[in-house]
Write an enzyme that holds these catalytic residues in place. Structure first.
Site, PDB file in Angstrom:
ATOM      1  CB  VAL A  14      60.808  23.758  23.781  1.00 19.24           C
ATOM      2  CG1 VAL A  14      60.682  22.507  24.646  1.00 19.24           C
ATOM      3  CG2 VAL A  14      60.634  25.020  24.626  1.00 19.24           C
TER       4      VAL A  14
ATOM      5  CG  HIS B 225      41.438  26.071   9.179  1.00 20.76           C
ATOM      6  ND1 HIS B 225      40.379  26.368   8.372  1.00 20.76           N
ATOM      7  CD2 HIS B 225      42.044  27.250   9.447  1.00 20.76           C
ATOM      8  CE1 HIS B 225      40.341  27.682   8.146  1.00 20.76           C
ATOM      9  NE2 HIS B 225      41.339  28.237   8.789  1.00 20.76           N
TER      10      HIS B 225
ATOM     11  CG  HIS C 282      38.205  30.145   9.171  1.00 21.54           C
ATOM     12  ND1 HIS C 282      39.094  30.637   8.261  1.00 21.54           N
ATOM     13  CD2 HIS C 282      36.991  30.144   8.574  1.00 21.54           C
ATOM     14  CE1 HIS C 282      38.443  30.928   7.140  1.00 21.54           C
ATOM     15  NE2 HIS C 282      37.170  30.644   7.302  1.00 21.54           N
TER      16      HIS C 282
HETATM   17  C1  LIG Z   1      48.317  31.413   7.383  1.00 23.13           C
HETATM   18  C2  LIG Z   1      47.231  30.987   8.318  1.00 23.13           C
HETATM   19  C3  LIG Z   1      45.950  31.493   8.154  1.00 23.13           C
HETATM   20  C4  LIG Z   1      44.938  31.117   9.025  1.00 23.13           C
HETATM   21  N1  LIG Z   1      43.750  31.743   8.954  1.00 23.13           N
HETATM   22  C5  LIG Z   1      42.855  31.559   9.941  1.00 23.13           C
HETATM   23  C6  LIG Z   1      41.708  32.380  10.030  1.00 23.13           C
HETATM   24  O1  LIG Z   1      41.489  33.292   9.223  1.00 23.13           O
HETATM   25  N2  LIG Z   1      40.833  32.148  11.046  1.00 23.13           N
HETATM   26  C7  LIG Z   1      41.048  31.154  11.962  1.00 23.13           C
HETATM   27  O2  LIG Z   1      40.211  30.959  12.839  1.00 23.13           O
HETATM   28  N3  LIG Z   1      42.130  30.373  11.903  1.00 23.13           N
HETATM   29  C8  LIG Z   1      43.047  30.583  10.936  1.00 23.13           C
HETATM   30  N4  LIG Z   1      44.180  29.839  10.924  1.00 23.13           N
HETATM   31  C9  LIG Z   1      44.338  28.766  11.924  1.00 23.13           C
HETATM   32  C10 LIG Z   1      44.579  29.280  13.336  1.00 23.13           C
HETATM   33  O3  LIG Z   1      45.390  30.424  13.299  1.00 23.13           O
HETATM   34  C11 LIG Z   1      45.224  28.169  14.171  1.00 23.13           C
HETATM   35  O4  LIG Z   1      44.375  27.048  14.224  1.00 23.13           O
HETATM   36  C12 LIG Z   1      45.512  28.583  15.611  1.00 23.13           C
HETATM   37  O5  LIG Z   1      46.065  29.863  15.665  1.00 23.13           O
HETATM   38  C13 LIG Z   1      46.429  27.563  16.240  1.00 23.13           C
HETATM   39  O6  LIG Z   1      46.703  27.911  17.576  1.00 23.13           O
HETATM   40  P1  LIG Z   1      47.697  27.022  18.459  1.00 23.13           P
HETATM   41  O7  LIG Z   1      47.781  27.659  19.777  1.00 23.13           O
HETATM   42  O8  LIG Z   1      47.288  25.607  18.353  1.00 23.13           O
HETATM   43  O9  LIG Z   1      49.098  27.095  17.678  1.00 23.13           O
HETATM   44  P2  LIG Z   1      49.965  28.376  17.325  1.00 23.13           P
HETATM   45  O10 LIG Z   1      49.187  29.612  17.442  1.00 23.13           O
HETATM   46  O11 LIG Z   1      50.621  28.083  16.020  1.00 23.13           O
HETATM   47  O12 LIG Z   1      51.047  28.419  18.485  1.00 23.13           O
HETATM   48  C14 LIG Z   1      52.107  27.531  18.613  1.00 23.13           C
HETATM   49  C15 LIG Z   1      53.291  28.336  19.142  1.00 23.13           C
HETATM   50  O13 LIG Z   1      54.283  27.454  19.616  1.00 23.13           O
HETATM   51  C16 LIG Z   1      55.538  27.876  19.132  1.00 23.13           C
HETATM   52  N5  LIG Z   1      56.360  26.669  19.060  1.00 23.13           N
HETATM   53  C17 LIG Z   1      56.155  25.574  18.286  1.00 23.13           C
HETATM   54  N6  LIG Z   1      57.110  24.667  18.534  1.00 23.13           N
HETATM   55  C18 LIG Z   1      57.923  25.193  19.469  1.00 23.13           C
HETATM   56  C19 LIG Z   1      59.093  24.730  20.116  1.00 23.13           C
HETATM   57  N7  LIG Z   1      59.609  23.535  19.848  1.00 23.13           N
HETATM   58  N8  LIG Z   1      59.669  25.545  21.022  1.00 23.13           N
HETATM   59  C20 LIG Z   1      59.156  26.751  21.321  1.00 23.13           C
HETATM   60  N9  LIG Z   1      58.062  27.246  20.726  1.00 23.13           N
HETATM   61  C21 LIG Z   1      57.454  26.457  19.814  1.00 23.13           C
HETATM   62  C22 LIG Z   1      55.236  28.499  17.789  1.00 23.13           C
HETATM   63  O14 LIG Z   1      56.265  29.344  17.344  1.00 23.13           O
HETATM   64  C23 LIG Z   1      53.931  29.206  18.071  1.00 23.13           C
HETATM   65  O15 LIG Z   1      54.127  30.494  18.585  1.00 23.13           O
HETATM   66  C24 LIG Z   1      45.202  30.174  10.053  1.00 23.13           C
HETATM   67  C25 LIG Z   1      46.481  29.662  10.221  1.00 23.13           C
HETATM   68  C26 LIG Z   1      47.497  30.079   9.378  1.00 23.13           C
HETATM   69  C27 LIG Z   1      48.871  29.558   9.625  1.00 23.13           C
END
Ligand SMILES: Cc1cc2nc3c(=O)[nH]c(=O)nc-3n(C[C@H](O)[C@H](O)[C@H](O)COP(=O)(O)OP(=O)(O)OC[C@H]3O[C@@H](n4cnc5c(N)ncnc54)[C@H](O)[C@@H]3O)c2cc1C
Ligand SMILES: *[C@@H]1O[C@H](CO)[C@@H](O)[C@H](O)[C@H]1NC(C)=O
Ligand SMILES: *[C@@H]1O[C@H](CO)[C@@H](O)[C@H](O)[C@H]1NC(C)=O
Ligand SMILES: *[C@@H]1O[C@H](CO)[C@@H](O)[C@H](O)[C@H]1NC(C)=O
Ligand SMILES: *[C@@H]1O[C@H](CO)[C@@H](O)[C@H](O)[C@H]1NC(C)=O
Ligand SMILES: *[C@@H]1O[C@H](CO)[C@@H](O)[C@H](O)[C@H]1NC(C)=O
Ligand SMILES: *[C@@H]1O[C@H](CO)[C@@H](O)[C@H](O)[C@H]1NC(C)=O
Ligand SMILES: *[C@@H]1O[C@H](CO)[C@@H](O)[C@H](O)[C@H]1NC(C)=O
Ligand SMILES: *[C@@H]1O[C@H](CO)[C@@H](O)[C@H](O)[C@H]1NC(C)=O
Length: 581
Positions: free
Chosen positions: A259, A515, A559
């Site tokens: 997007v 995070h 986390h």
């Molecule tokens: C390596 C790693 C380890 C972690 N370990 C932990 C843990 O052990 N425990 C914990 O609680 N948290 C952990 N976290 C943090 C936690 O996973 C995140 O805070 C949480 O998953 C974020 O959720 P979200 O919905 O905000 O974003 P996300 O889950 O990142 O979702 C965003 C989505 O939007 C999509 N997207 C982005 N931009 C666009 C676009 N322009 N067009 C279309 N799609 C798009 C992405 O591809 C993704 O699928 C970790 C994170 C990472 C990266």
């Protein structure tokens, strides 16, 4: 051979399952939906799943990454350390802070988003963290007591895969056994885990045992809980978009859909109804429409990036790079909060397992799954405060949410995350940091990565807390149970190391805990800052909500995935109420 063979078998299996998860926009039955969700990540899939419980409502999810089905890197909990800088990572990089060091900022580029690549630790933060969200937003709906129903809708506590007796390892009274996403205790206990728990139970322990750090009262050391089901990752994709949901005829998920902007119904209106995307790296663009709402769930980096590309942000800085302003909201991308972390690792006297990598994967492949790969390497965790008389409090206001909320977390891992040899680690992270960074556009090219500055340790509080965290660990690891187990350490520090020497170690080694929050923050309805109202509606516009990590005004002392699930469950509830669904 093993991984390749397994992948092949899984792909064959997947090809036989029907679903509404598609790869080409031409396969959509229509370009108009009631709701369009941008980002099929942690939060986005919760919202898609909840809204389509009503068969009269149509939802399209747009996800930039590909399918999670059969992706071993995502499925095997023990592989979580390898997902960074892989095909399922966006590969963002960021400035660390004052020096010119850059580090990786991993974000999931796959259905399930970061819940498909993270290390699965399930931590809710403290009750004070949630009460502060309620205070800061002026909406009591975000308080600890009031988010309990959403915690319960999300969590499905399951037995560990090795079926060991879990009495004394968690408090069942504070868990839900009928939610969607599996949470469980370690399914393969390491010697190190037992030593950590033993040390926490010594009389007078500085870092004492806590039966359940997810009760709202988080302080102390406890067994780690993680989003794993029967030894396999439980992500928002495997749980909320499970087989029965993915077959709903009112739900469509378009993969490989990047997007680029949200667009207004017309220039003179304040309502956004259209979403622009590309499936071929910008050669051609497509438009889909939402008749009710666009929900942005692109994450703490993706969401501000998309808003800014759409002209929503500080109008002056947007104009500087040639993007016409559509909505002046200077807080977009500001207040980026990340938890700084430093890895302290030790060689150990004998390996915790004698099996080879191939043997471990073989054990994992069998039913029931077994061996060290059934868990991420984080089996025990601890949350701590600086002492109340710490000198820093004479100069700094306590940045934590309250007196029962951690400044520091220690992540004990059975793995050095890339360090060679038989190592374990105890990494301190500042979970209530005072420093703030930012995300901004680097160019007007809609597909470029944004500029990210984590600005770690810019507040003296964070540096002070990190020094004390390292000292706490050094003291903890000197307790009798660890004697003879821990050998040399990667950081040459002890209880005599001076502040200056510790600062040098910290500054050269500090990284982020992954995070990130705060870049599209909630604020009170009439505030002159913030990006969304407490009901998650984009300020100054109609037709857009944001639901993901970016709306949290402070990082929880934890986390972040559990908090994101809570935000997404409540967002679904708020949306259903608005539209009487
Ligand atoms: C390596 C790693 C380890 C972690 N370990 C932990 C843990 O052990 N425990 C914990 O609680 N948290 C952990 N976290 C943090 C936690 O996973 C995140 O805070 C949480 O998953 C974020 O959720 P979200 O919905 O905000 O974003 P996300 O889950 O990142 O979702 C965003 C989505 O939007 C999509 N997207 C982005 N931009 C666009 C676009 N322009 N067009 C279309 N799609 C798009 C992405 O591809 C993704 O699928 C970790 C994170 C990472 C990266
Ligand atoms: C991230 O980097 C790795 C290693 O360079 C690469 O293999 C992978 O394809 C990249 N991810 C994406 C989504 O481009
Ligand atoms: C960082 O880089 C800038 C520009 O390249 C340079 O002027 C500055 O001295 C560098 N700072 C440090 C601490 O190395
Ligand atoms: C589990 O352990 C507890 C305490 O050690 C004991 O009381 C209980 O009977 C055990 N449960 C099972 C099913 O063995
Ligand atoms: C950052 O957050 C604080 C609240 O923690 C708020 O007062 C401030 O206005 C925010 N800054 C911006 C630029 O949004
Ligand atoms: C690994 O092998 C060594 C030598 O045979 C043995 O002493 C040790 O107990 C084994 N460790 C485990 C975890 O099985
Ligand atoms: C804080 O209090 C403890 C115990 O009461 C004491 O040992 C320590 O020296 C005090 N620290 C400071 C900085 O005053
Ligand atoms: C920003 O753009 C400059 C110039 O094109 C480039 O060198 C730099 O790598 C870009 N930064 C990011 C984070 O992509
Ligand atoms: C472990 O020992 C090896 C070999 O002596 C050494 O190279 C490595 O740095 C040590 N690792 C740690 C974490 O101390």
């Amino acid at each position: 051979m093993w991984p390749e063979l397994a992948l092949l078998i899984l792909h064959l299996f997947v090809a036989l399952c029907s679903s509404r998860i598609i790869e080409h926009i031409e396969d959509l039955p229509t370009r108009t939906f009631d709701f369009v969700v941008v980002g099929g990540g942690t939060a986005g899939n919760v919202i898609a799943s909840r809204l389509t419980e009503n068969p009269g409502i149509s939802v399209l999810v747009l996800e930039a990454g590909g399918s999670n089905e059969g992706v071993l890197l995502s499925m095997v909990p023990g592989f979580c350390g390898r997902t960074v800088q892989s095909a399922i990572d966006w590969n963002f990089t960021a400035q660390v802070g004052q020096d010119n060091r850059t580090i990786e900022v991993p974000r999931g580029f796959i259905l399930g988003g970061s819940s498909s690549i993270n290390c699965m630790a399930y931590t809710r933060g403290s009750s004070e963290d949630w009460d502060r969200y309620a205070d800061v937003t002026g909406d009591p709906g975000w308080s600890w007591d009031n988010v309990q129903p959403f915690i319960r809708k999300n969590e499905h506590f399951t037995p560990p895969v090795d079926k060991h007796n879990t009495t004394g390892q968690f408090d069942p009274a504070v868990h839900s056994f009928d939610g969607v996403n599996s949470v469980t205790l370690p399914g393969f206990t390491h010697h190190y885990d037992e030593l950590v728990i033993q040390s926490s139970k010594l009389p007078g322990a500085e870092l004492p045992f806590n039966l359940d750090t997810n009760s709202g009262n988080q302080l102390g050391i406890g067994w780690g809980q993680s989003t794993v089901l029967n030894g396999q990752r439980s992500s928002s994709a495997t749980s909320y978009l499970g087989p029965t949901v993915a077959k709903r005829s009112n739900l469509h998920v378009l993969l490989h859909a990047h997007v680029t902007r949200i667009l207004k119904a017309s220039r003179s209106q304040s309502s956004f109804t259209k979403v622009e995307l590309t499936q071929n790296a910008g050669e051609t663009f497509e438009i889909v429409s939402a008749t009710k709402e666009i929900i942005i769930s692109a994450g703490a980096i993706g969401t501000p990036n998309l808003l800014l590309n759409s002209g929503i942000g500080d109008s002056e800085s947007l104009l500087e790079i040639g993007i016409p302003s559509t909505l002046h909201l200077p807080s977009v991308g500001q207040n980026l909060t990340e938890q700084p972390a430093v890895t302290l690792a030790w060689n150990i006297s004998s390996p915790q397992t004698n099996s080879t990598d191939a043997e471990q994967l073989e054990q994992w492949m069998k039913t029931p799954r077994s061996g060290p790969l059934v868990d991420a390497p984080l089996n025990t965790v601890g949350f701590f405060r600086l002492p109340a008389n710490a000198s820093i409090f004479t100069r700094f206001r306590d940045p934590s949410a309250g007196p029962h909320t951690a400044h520091l977390e220690i992540v004990f891992t059975n793995d050095g995350f890339g360090l060679p040899g038989n190592v374990v680690s105890s990494a301190p992270a500042i979970v209530s940091p005072a420093s703030r960074g930012f995300v901004k556009l680097n160019s007007s090219n809609l597909l470029d990565h944004p500029m990210i500055d984590l600005n770690l340790l810019s507040s003296e509080f964070d540096l002070f807390a990190m020094r004390e965290g390292l000292r706490m660990i050094v003291r903890f690891m000197a307790s009798p149970p660890f004697e003879g187990f821990l050998l040399s350490s990667n950081l040459n520090i002890d209880d005599e190391t001076t502040d200056d020497d510790l600062d040098a170690v910290i500054r050269s080694r500090v990284g982020g805990a992954a995070h990130l929050v705060g870049t599209a923050s909630m604020s009170p309805k009439d505030a002159d800052w913030g990006v969304v109202d407490p009901d998650l509606k984009l300020k100054g516009a109609q037709g857009v909500r944001i639901a993901d990590a970016s709306v949290l005004p402070f990082v929880p002392a934890a986390h972040t995935q559990a908090s994101v699930y809570i935000v997404a469950e409540r967002a679904s509830h708020l949306i259903k109420n608005t539209w009487d669904l």
